[in-house]
Design an enzyme around this catalytic site. Sequence first.
Site, PDB file in Angstrom:
ATOM      1  N   ASP A 111       1.009  -1.432  -0.106  1.00  0.00           N
ATOM      2  CA  ASP A 111      -0.056  -0.154   0.108  1.00  0.00           C
ATOM      3  C   ASP A 111       0.685   1.157  -0.278  1.00  0.00           C
ATOM      4  O   ASP A 111       0.416   2.292  -1.029  1.00  0.00           O
ATOM      5  CB  ASP A 111      -0.903   0.147   0.792  1.00  0.00           C
ATOM      6  CG  ASP A 111      -2.475  -0.811   0.707  1.00  0.00           C
ATOM      7  OD1 ASP A 111      -2.275  -0.761  -0.073  1.00  0.00           O
ATOM      8  OD2 ASP A 111      -2.635  -0.930   2.131  1.00  0.00           O
ATOM      9  N   ALA A 113       3.662   1.795  -1.280  1.00  0.00           N
ATOM     10  CA  ALA A 113       4.753   2.190  -2.265  1.00  0.00           C
ATOM     11  C   ALA A 113       3.291   2.689  -3.248  1.00  0.00           C
ATOM     12  O   ALA A 113       4.013   3.841  -3.803  1.00  0.00           O
ATOM     13  CB  ALA A 113       5.385   0.720  -3.090  1.00  0.00           C
ATOM     14  N   ARG A 141       7.717  -9.768  -4.126  1.00  0.00           N
ATOM     15  CA  ARG A 141       7.888 -11.345  -4.407  1.00  0.00           C
ATOM     16  C   ARG A 141       6.152 -11.744  -5.468  1.00  0.00           C
ATOM     17  O   ARG A 141       5.886 -12.504  -6.067  1.00  0.00           O
ATOM     18  CB  ARG A 141       7.143 -11.844  -2.628  1.00  0.00           C
ATOM     19  CG  ARG A 141       8.573 -12.143  -1.946  1.00  0.00           C
ATOM     20  CD  ARG A 141       8.003 -12.478  -0.638  1.00  0.00           C
ATOM     21  NE  ARG A 141       7.149 -11.579  -0.196  1.00  0.00           N
ATOM     22  CZ  ARG A 141       7.297 -12.025   1.282  1.00  0.00           C
ATOM     23  NH1 ARG A 141       7.804 -12.367   2.601  1.00  0.00           N
ATOM     24  NH2 ARG A 141       6.317 -11.111   1.992  1.00  0.00           N
ATOM     25  N   LYS A 244      10.311   3.310   8.659  1.00  0.00           N
ATOM     26  CA  LYS A 244      10.189   2.980   9.778  1.00  0.00           C
ATOM     27  C   LYS A 244       8.984   2.068  10.436  1.00  0.00           C
ATOM     28  O   LYS A 244       8.455   1.997   9.260  1.00  0.00           O
ATOM     29  CB  LYS A 244       9.544   4.366  10.967  1.00  0.00           C
ATOM     30  CG  LYS A 244       8.207   4.467  11.069  1.00  0.00           C
ATOM     31  CD  LYS A 244       7.197   6.145  11.764  1.00  0.00           C
ATOM     32  CE  LYS A 244       6.019   6.241  10.978  1.00  0.00           C
ATOM     33  NZ  LYS A 244       5.045   4.955  12.178  1.00  0.00           N
ATOM     34  N   ASP A 331       4.498   4.319  17.375  1.00  0.00           N
ATOM     35  CA  ASP A 331       3.734   4.772  16.074  1.00  0.00           C
ATOM     36  C   ASP A 331       3.886   6.078  15.845  1.00  0.00           C
ATOM     37  O   ASP A 331       3.991   6.348  14.392  1.00  0.00           O
ATOM     38  CB  ASP A 331       2.316   4.265  15.978  1.00  0.00           C
ATOM     39  CG  ASP A 331       1.882   4.211  14.120  1.00  0.00           C
ATOM     40  OD1 ASP A 331       2.682   3.768  13.602  1.00  0.00           O
ATOM     41  OD2 ASP A 331       0.751   4.344  14.051  1.00  0.00           O
ATOM     42  N   HIS A 336       7.082  10.886  14.827  1.00  0.00           N
ATOM     43  CA  HIS A 336       6.932  11.940  14.495  1.00  0.00           C
ATOM     44  C   HIS A 336       6.539  13.359  15.813  1.00  0.00           C
ATOM     45  O   HIS A 336       7.473  14.323  15.118  1.00  0.00           O
ATOM     46  CB  HIS A 336       5.587  11.927  14.110  1.00  0.00           C
ATOM     47  CG  HIS A 336       5.423  10.886  12.698  1.00  0.00           C
ATOM     48  ND1 HIS A 336       6.088  10.149  11.438  1.00  0.00           N
ATOM     49  CD2 HIS A 336       4.247  10.377  11.961  1.00  0.00           C
ATOM     50  CE1 HIS A 336       5.729   9.275  10.947  1.00  0.00           C
ATOM     51  NE2 HIS A 336       4.579   9.291  11.672  1.00  0.00           N
ATOM     52  N   ARG A 442       0.985  24.436  19.382  1.00  0.00           N
ATOM     53  CA  ARG A 442       0.330  24.935  19.699  1.00  0.00           C
ATOM     54  C   ARG A 442       1.480  25.667  20.986  1.00  0.00           C
ATOM     55  O   ARG A 442       1.712  24.909  21.785  1.00  0.00           O
ATOM     56  CB  ARG A 442      -1.469  24.860  20.440  1.00  0.00           C
ATOM     57  CG  ARG A 442      -2.122  24.295  19.761  1.00  0.00           C
ATOM     58  CD  ARG A 442      -3.435  23.626  20.323  1.00  0.00           C
ATOM     59  NE  ARG A 442      -4.163  25.123  20.129  1.00  0.00           N
ATOM     60  CZ  ARG A 442      -5.259  25.531  19.482  1.00  0.00           C
ATOM     61  NH1 ARG A 442      -5.132  24.302  18.149  1.00  0.00           N
ATOM     62  NH2 ARG A 442      -5.436  26.572  19.233  1.00  0.00           N
ATOM     63  N   TYR A 479      -0.972  30.900  12.143  1.00  0.00           N
ATOM     64  CA  TYR A 479      -1.854  31.939  12.917  1.00  0.00           C
ATOM     65  C   TYR A 479      -1.544  32.360  14.934  1.00  0.00           C
ATOM     66  O   TYR A 479      -0.867  31.582  15.250  1.00  0.00           O
ATOM     67  CB  TYR A 479      -3.308  31.875  12.974  1.00  0.00           C
ATOM     68  CG  TYR A 479      -3.874  30.337  13.765  1.00  0.00           C
ATOM     69  CD1 TYR A 479      -4.754  30.521  15.149  1.00  0.00           C
ATOM     70  CD2 TYR A 479      -4.271  28.973  13.469  1.00  0.00           C
ATOM     71  CE1 TYR A 479      -4.863  29.869  16.031  1.00  0.00           C
ATOM     72  CE2 TYR A 479      -4.913  28.303  14.125  1.00  0.00           C
ATOM     73  CZ  TYR A 479      -5.292  28.581  15.566  1.00  0.00           C
ATOM     74  OH  TYR A 479      -5.811  27.558  15.895  1.00  0.00           O
ATOM     75  N   LEU A 480      -1.894  33.174  15.419  1.00  0.00           N
ATOM     76  CA  LEU A 480      -1.803  34.168  16.682  1.00  0.00           C
ATOM     77  C   LEU A 480      -2.803  34.845  16.911  1.00  0.00           C
ATOM     78  O   LEU A 480      -3.229  35.469  16.537  1.00  0.00           O
ATOM     79  CB  LEU A 480      -0.012  35.188  16.521  1.00  0.00           C
ATOM     80  CG  LEU A 480       0.044  35.736  17.737  1.00  0.00           C
ATOM     81  CD1 LEU A 480       0.729  34.511  18.284  1.00  0.00           C
ATOM     82  CD2 LEU A 480       1.267  36.373  17.312  1.00  0.00           C
TER      83      LEU A 480
END
Length: 588
Positions: A111, A113, A141, A244, A331, A336, A442, A479-480
């Site tokens: 998936d 690839a 394979r 990973k 995960d 990440h 944040r 955004y601020l």
Amino acid sequence: MATCSSSSFISPSSFNNDPTQLPKTLQKGLLLPIRRSNIPLLHIHSNSHLRKQFQSKCSNGYPLNAVHFQDVYQNGEMSVDWTDVPSTEAEAEAEAKETTISITVVGASGDLAKKKIFPALFALFYEDCLPKHFTVFGYARSKLTDEELRNMISRTLTCRIDKRENCSDKMVQFLQRCFYHSGQYGSEENFLELDRKLKEKEAGRLPNRLFYLSIPPNIFVDAVRCASCCASSATGWTRVIVEKPFGRDSESSGELTRCLKQYLTEDQIFRIDHYLGKELVENLSVLRFSNLVFEPLWSRQYIRNVQLIFSEDFGVEGRGGYFDSYGIIRDIMQNHLLQILALFAMETPVSLDAEDIRNEKVKVLRSMRTLQLDDVVVGQYKGHTKGSKTYPSYTDDPTIPNHSLTATFAAAALFIDNARWDGVPFLMKAGKALHNRRAEIRVQFRHVPGNLYKGKFGMDMDEATNELVIRVQPDEAIYLTINNKIPGLGMRLDRSNLNLLYKARYPREIPDAYERLLLDAMAGERRLFIRSDELDAAWALFTPLLKELEEKKIAPELYPYGSRGPVGEHYLAAKYNIRWGDLTSDDS
């Protein structure tokens, strides 16, 4: 793409192409490499047939074979790196050849690839980012022909929304460069057959080879062994992109690294974390280091807390077997979110060179406290019915054991024990089957000391807190949140957003993260890839916690599918007098 600075240069043209007019130290050898930090080796050669290939010019108009004056002379002496000077005529001839790159996707029928790697390669081809000579090979394979591979990947290829001209023609041209070879991942014989096919397509050009391992981690080492021994480039470079997970804990990660380094050097291994290729993550250092308004604020003096939030509005559909072995912490959080945290919190690097940036990230990770169980909340989604629609629980998946304790949600409080961040909580949470899909950073700033307008906010001073939000996905934005007077008679205050919405400011489509990372791997740019010591430091933070969760069989708190997550996350935030920003914010 090679670029030059606008500093002073000397080049052969400065001496009317007469080598005798060059300084004696330049006359000494036929080939002189000059190395710059982010510029590939460029050469001056007195032979015209080699000089011809470097006639393209940089953005400042100087030819690529120009020599940077400051790099050549140091204290009146010639300073030259001779390590890459060809030592034989054969090597010199190899440098004069046209190059080609062969990209082999190992696990081509999977998936990842089909959905990400092949579409990213096509997007690079469509944007003319791939070299003139390249070939794409799928290796798996499954028994497929070249045409069957082309039919399979053609269903996932798309052109830029804002640039559709000649789309079908480009697809045909790209698919003509795609081929397939069926084989076992641990078979040297099959990789030798692949090597023969690659050589046919390389047609005598100088070959460079990139292998993308889109396969389960338990067969990484077998595939690397076969690719290195039987299908690596004899005269060009060979690089391997590794997906990973990089192990399950410190021990397994270290063992994987040791096994890979039996066949590859660290410079050949490109550990990919696709979040580092996302536009807003790459913009993080630009936002901080090139804007004076932010850099002075980036410390414990002004920042009250930092929140890194990841949520998905779907469960583990189709990935239950894999996910149950790893869980949300391994995960998402250990890679990440931790990578984003390191980029956010690092000190100013010496330069934009990959090693300088990765050195600073490692310093951050080594300064962090090991996670404690008291600072972590885990959860697992349960079945839920909303209206006429019924949502499944995590354990309803047929590939998952009925009594699984694997967390689909986790929240944690992390701390960096250094001068810049001492005492600032970094709250991190990630979950599946939540009420929305988002990934964002944040930054909540401290309250204004002696705020003249505190009476306008009542007892809740959090309502007056400034907040910087970097939304990684979806609808990329920065955004601020500021306090502002509502127009009219009287004094009424409101929280408003100064908003940079990317789709409004930059109408062109943002490239996928895999496009940027594949292009960097081909260029040898390692800035957005993970180094082995970086990986070791990341696992050192999480391994004790993961072992404790498993040994004590900590039961996750259940939360309904499509909800905001377990209640425990709010108690964790309240422990540090913090409120999660995504629960009360107006993301307009």
